[in-house]
Design an enzyme around this catalytic site. Structure first.
Site, PDB file in Angstrom:
ATOM      1  N   LYS A  17       0.815  -1.083   0.070  1.00 30.97           N
ATOM      2  CA  LYS A  17       0.138  -0.034   0.118  1.00 30.97           C
ATOM      3  C   LYS A  17       0.817   1.258  -0.085  1.00 30.97           C
ATOM      4  O   LYS A  17       2.064   1.235   0.125  1.00 30.97           O
ATOM      5  CB  LYS A  17      -0.830  -0.053   1.130  1.00 30.97           C
ATOM      6  CG  LYS A  17      -2.150  -1.065   1.212  1.00 30.97           C
ATOM      7  CD  LYS A  17      -2.779  -1.183   2.258  1.00 30.97           C
ATOM      8  CE  LYS A  17      -3.977  -2.232   2.331  1.00 30.97           C
ATOM      9  NZ  LYS A  17      -4.819  -2.153   3.499  1.00 30.97           N
TER      10      LYS A  17
ATOM     11  N   PHE B  90     -16.345   3.927   5.665  1.00 33.51           N
ATOM     12  CA  PHE B  90     -14.880   4.065   5.544  1.00 33.51           C
ATOM     13  C   PHE B  90     -14.626   3.989   3.928  1.00 33.51           C
ATOM     14  O   PHE B  90     -13.406   4.240   3.701  1.00 33.51           O
ATOM     15  CB  PHE B  90     -14.223   2.661   6.067  1.00 33.51           C
ATOM     16  CG  PHE B  90     -14.643   1.345   5.470  1.00 33.51           C
ATOM     17  CD1 PHE B  90     -13.999   1.092   4.383  1.00 33.51           C
ATOM     18  CD2 PHE B  90     -15.482   0.672   6.339  1.00 33.51           C
ATOM     19  CE1 PHE B  90     -14.241  -0.251   3.847  1.00 33.51           C
ATOM     20  CE2 PHE B  90     -15.743  -0.648   5.694  1.00 33.51           C
ATOM     21  CZ  PHE B  90     -15.276  -0.922   4.852  1.00 33.51           C
TER      22      PHE B  90
ATOM     23  N   ARG C 141      -1.742 -14.620   4.489  1.00 30.18           N
ATOM     24  CA  ARG C 141      -2.453 -13.816   5.211  1.00 30.18           C
ATOM     25  C   ARG C 141      -1.593 -14.029   6.545  1.00 30.18           C
ATOM     26  O   ARG C 141      -1.628 -13.285   7.355  1.00 30.18           O
ATOM     27  CB  ARG C 141      -3.936 -14.635   5.339  1.00 30.18           C
ATOM     28  CG  ARG C 141      -4.553 -13.964   3.904  1.00 30.18           C
ATOM     29  CD  ARG C 141      -6.226 -14.400   4.041  1.00 30.18           C
ATOM     30  NE  ARG C 141      -6.698 -13.618   4.856  1.00 30.18           N
ATOM     31  CZ  ARG C 141      -7.010 -12.327   5.143  1.00 30.18           C
ATOM     32  NH1 ARG C 141      -6.454 -11.366   3.825  1.00 30.18           N
ATOM     33  NH2 ARG C 141      -7.799 -11.360   6.090  1.00 30.18           N
TER      34      ARG C 141
ATOM     35  N   THR D  99      -5.307  -7.386  10.549  1.00 29.44           N
ATOM     36  CA  THR D  99      -5.568  -6.014   9.936  1.00 29.44           C
ATOM     37  C   THR D  99      -5.136  -4.951  11.042  1.00 29.44           C
ATOM     38  O   THR D  99      -4.501  -4.109  10.588  1.00 29.44           O
ATOM     39  CB  THR D  99      -6.956  -5.750   9.670  1.00 29.44           C
ATOM     40  OG1 THR D  99      -7.426  -6.907   8.638  1.00 29.44           O
ATOM     41  CG2 THR D  99      -7.260  -4.512   8.868  1.00 29.44           C
TER      42      THR D  99
ATOM     43  N   ARG E 290       2.549  -6.416   9.135  1.00 24.49           N
ATOM     44  CA  ARG E 290       1.914  -5.404   9.863  1.00 24.49           C
ATOM     45  C   ARG E 290       2.101  -5.074  11.166  1.00 24.49           C
ATOM     46  O   ARG E 290       2.148  -3.626  11.398  1.00 24.49           O
ATOM     47  CB  ARG E 290       0.179  -5.627   9.892  1.00 24.49           C
ATOM     48  CG  ARG E 290      -0.216  -5.571   8.493  1.00 24.49           C
ATOM     49  CD  ARG E 290      -1.751  -6.240   8.486  1.00 24.49           C
ATOM     50  NE  ARG E 290      -2.686  -5.912   7.260  1.00 24.49           N
ATOM     51  CZ  ARG E 290      -3.309  -6.527   6.644  1.00 24.49           C
ATOM     52  NH1 ARG E 290      -4.009  -7.353   7.430  1.00 24.49           N
ATOM     53  NH2 ARG E 290      -3.887  -6.202   5.451  1.00 24.49           N
TER      54      ARG E 290
ATOM     55  N   ASN F   2      -1.963   0.185   6.901  1.00 22.10           N
ATOM     56  CA  ASN F   2      -1.475  -1.035   7.347  1.00 22.10           C
ATOM     57  C   ASN F   2      -0.571  -1.921   6.538  1.00 22.10           C
ATOM     58  O   ASN F   2      -0.295  -3.095   6.611  1.00 22.10           O
ATOM     59  CB  ASN F   2      -2.591  -2.054   7.806  1.00 22.10           C
ATOM     60  CG  ASN F   2      -3.589  -2.690   6.891  1.00 22.10           C
ATOM     61  OD1 ASN F   2      -3.405  -2.171   5.645  1.00 22.10           O
ATOM     62  ND2 ASN F   2      -4.538  -3.187   6.990  1.00 22.10           N
TER      63      ASN F   2
ATOM     64  N   HIS G 223      -2.005  -5.612   1.687  1.00 28.34           N
ATOM     65  CA  HIS G 223      -3.242  -6.272   1.397  1.00 28.34           C
ATOM     66  C   HIS G 223      -2.914  -7.707   0.809  1.00 28.34           C
ATOM     67  O   HIS G 223      -2.111  -7.697   0.076  1.00 28.34           O
ATOM     68  CB  HIS G 223      -4.231  -5.420   0.497  1.00 28.34           C
ATOM     69  CG  HIS G 223      -5.387  -6.283  -0.187  1.00 28.34           C
ATOM     70  ND1 HIS G 223      -6.719  -6.501   0.547  1.00 28.34           N
ATOM     71  CD2 HIS G 223      -5.488  -7.129  -1.166  1.00 28.34           C
ATOM     72  CE1 HIS G 223      -7.426  -7.139  -0.255  1.00 28.34           C
ATOM     73  NE2 HIS G 223      -6.743  -7.714  -1.163  1.00 28.34           N
TER      74      HIS G 223
END
EC number: 2.7.4.6
Length: 141
Positions: free
Chosen positions: A11, A59, A87, A93, A104, A114, A117
């Site tokens: 991100k 959001f 994951r 998250t 993270r 964070n 993704h």
């Protein structure tokens, strides 16, 4: 165990802090192969399309604003149980709840910022991969 593909985003917050290499190192160290990758700067239209399932949620505007705030890295990962393994590597998250040593826990600034993704199911992986990559751009290794 099944060989599968998953989709990943580094991100804007992580790209801005020059963490692409660190994150790629962790992905490869976890035994996942990067079989497609590119840097993109999402338009508002692209962000709306990619996150269409969240349209109407409180959001959604902030998510679009963040994801269009700077370049992102999108990649396809391949490996045994790639979705679950990635994951686990990402962590929860909320970085405050993420296990030590996860991406993270180590790099996220907040729940919104964070760093990464990852697809949460085979169906979302297929949809997300197709959104960014034609099959001709994926190079199995």
């Amino acid at each position: 165990m099944a060989l599968e593909r998953t989709f990943s985003i580094v991100k804007p917050d992580a790209v801005e802090r020059n963490l692409i290499g660190e994150i790629y190192h962790r992905i490869e160290k976890a035994g996942l192969r990067i079989v497609a990758a590119k840097m993109v700067h999402l338009t508002e239209e692209q962000a709306s399309g990619f996150y269409a399932e969240h349209e109407g949620k409180p959001f959604f505007p902030a998510l679009k604003e963040f994801m269009t705030s700077g370049p992102i890295m999108v990649q396809v990962l391949e490996g045994e149980d790639a979705i679950a393994r990635y994951r686990e590597l990402m962590g929860k998250t909320n970085p405050e709840e993420a296990a030590c040593g996860t991406i993270r826990a180590d790099y996220a600034l907040s729940m919104r910022h964070n760093s990464v993704h990852g697809s949460d199911s085979p169906e979302s992986a297929a949809r997300e991969i197709e959104f960014f990559f034609p099959e001709s751009e994926i190079c199995p290794r």
